[in-house]
Design an enzyme around this catalytic site. Structure first.
Site, short mmCIF file in Angstrom:
data_model
loop_
_atom_site.label_atom_id
_atom_site.label_comp_id
_atom_site.label_asym_id
_atom_site.label_seq_id
_atom_site.Cartn_x
_atom_site.Cartn_y
_atom_site.Cartn_z
N GLY A 155 -11.35 5.61 2.32
CA GLY A 155 -11.01 6.08 0.99
C GLY A 155 -11.61 5.18 -0.07
N ILE A 157 -10.75 2.20 -1.22
CA ILE A 157 -10.92 0.80 -0.82
C ILE A 157 -11.85 0.69 0.38
CG2 ILE A 157 -9.74 -1.23 0.10
CD1 ILE A 157 -7.34 -0.45 -1.64
N SER A 176 -10.55 8.10 10.56
CA SER A 176 -9.16 8.39 10.17
C SER A 176 -8.91 9.84 10.55
CB SER A 176 -8.92 8.16 8.68
OG SER A 176 -9.57 9.14 7.90
N THR A 236 -5.08 -5.59 5.20
CA THR A 236 -4.66 -5.82 3.82
C THR A 236 -4.00 -4.56 3.27
OG1 THR A 236 -6.86 -5.15 3.03
CG2 THR A 236 -6.48 -7.51 3.35
N ARG A 238 -0.88 -2.15 4.91
CA ARG A 238 0.57 -2.25 5.08
C ARG A 238 0.85 -2.73 6.50
NH1 ARG A 238 0.23 -2.03 0.49
NH2 ARG A 238 1.35 -0.78 -1.05
N GLU A 267 8.84 -9.61 3.68
CA GLU A 267 8.19 -10.39 2.62
C GLU A 267 9.24 -10.80 1.59
OE1 GLU A 267 4.83 -8.34 0.97
OE2 GLU A 267 3.87 -8.05 2.92
N HIS A 286 0.43 -11.77 0.74
CA HIS A 286 0.28 -10.48 0.05
C HIS A 286 -0.36 -10.66 -1.32
CE1 HIS A 286 2.02 -6.13 0.02
NE2 HIS A 286 0.79 -6.19 -0.47
#
Length: 319
Positions: A155, A157, A176, A236, A238, A267, A286
């Protein structure tokens, strides 16, 4: 009376500095909270008196149980235009308007490459050895040129990560569930016939899919065992896209050469969390979206959202 607004999880204490909040000063009383509030009980105690909350991405989840205990809350602003940690339906049922802000997708791309390069050239290990007065050179780096970069997701990114890989002279393959051959060809990327083909044939695997019911646990123990023992995994996106127990096992047993991780199942990470001590892992807390430009855009958008809400015409509504 002024409405009360709290800005949550302002870890670096910059929220009130990176944009101009003064346009709200006649109608809103602002407070920035720097520490992370862990429990629902503490959140209710700290936040019950606020009408407006501004949250940074998914640092503090707003589930139905928490929203039900904040009857004064009327506006919840999240930075970014997607936040899986907010129960949007519950917010609506309690009369809470949820709005998002613009953001930039370049910072996560850049951090992906910081982690990938750090792993390939053992930057953290060599830095620590040098600072500690250890041996001069202890590792042999991995070349990028001529190696295959496998992308789970192509996508906004993922496609940018692909272009940088191509600039390094890497062969780029992607997969994907919805990726088509035409879309891959537009980016000059090979389409893998399956997830398994991508994992088995890549020297570096980087994850860039959105977390959903279909992608949760997308990479589990079977998938990690398919990867080459010399391959690296970078996440990077989830944490839940990768089975965390299986990844820890893979790192301990050397199924893969290493992992670069910016996202975690809990987190901030507890002090005794395995990722603080596991071998073959390069971690960042993160930081994917944490840049000056992004913060400026996020908080400027938050001011705009609050202004619009006060004028009775909310913008960028998510629920």
């Amino acid at each position: 009376m002024k409405l009360r607004c709290a800005i949550l999880d302002d870890y670096q204490k910059v929220a009130l500095e990176v944009t101009d909040w003064s346009v709200l000063q006649d109608r809103v009383e602002l407070e920035s909270i720097h520490e992370h509030i862990q429990t629902e009980e503490e959140l209710v105690r700290r936040l019950a008196s606020y009408d407006i909350l501004v949250i940074m991405r998914e640092r503090t989840p707003f589930r139905a149980s928490l929203l039900a205990r904040l009857p004064r809350l009327k506006l919840l602003v999240t930075t970014g235009l997607r936040n899986a940690s907010i129960d949007l339906a519950a917010a609506a049922s309690h009369g809470v308007t949820v709005c998002g802000t613009p953001g930039h997708s370049e910072p996560p791309v850049e951090l992906t490459w910081a982690l990938l390069l750090g792993l390939a050239r053992h930057v953290a290990d060599e830095h620590q050895a040098l600072r500690a007065g250890g041996p001069w050179q202890t590792t042999v780096g991995t070349d990028l040129y001529g190696k295959r970069l496998g992308l789970l997701g192509l996508g906004k990114i993922g496609s940018r990560v692909a272009r940088i890989g191509q600039a390094f002279g890497m062969e780029v393959m992607a997969w994907s569930q919805n990726l088509t051959e035409d879309k891959a060809a537009e980016q000059g990327v090979m389409l893998a016939g399956s997830k398994e083909e991508l994992l088995e044939g890549s020297d570096f695997v980087s994850i860039h899919v959105v977390l959903s019911d279909r992608t949760r646990g997308l990479v589990g123990e079977a998938e990690l065992q398919r990867m080459r023992s010399t391959a690296y995994l970078i996440n990077t996106s989830r944490a839940a896209i990768v089975d965390q127990t299986a990844l820890a096992k893979a790192l301990m047993n050397g199924w893969i050469a290493g992992a670069g991780l910016d996202v975690f199942d809990i987190e901030p990470l507890p002090q005794d969390h395995p990722y603080r001590s596991l071998p073959r892992v390069l971690t960042t807390p993160h930081l994917g979206y944490v840049t000056r430009r992004n913060y400026e855009t996020f908080y400027r958008g938050a001011v705009e959202d609050i202004q619009a809400f006060l004028e009775g015409a909310p913008i960028r509504m998510l629920n």
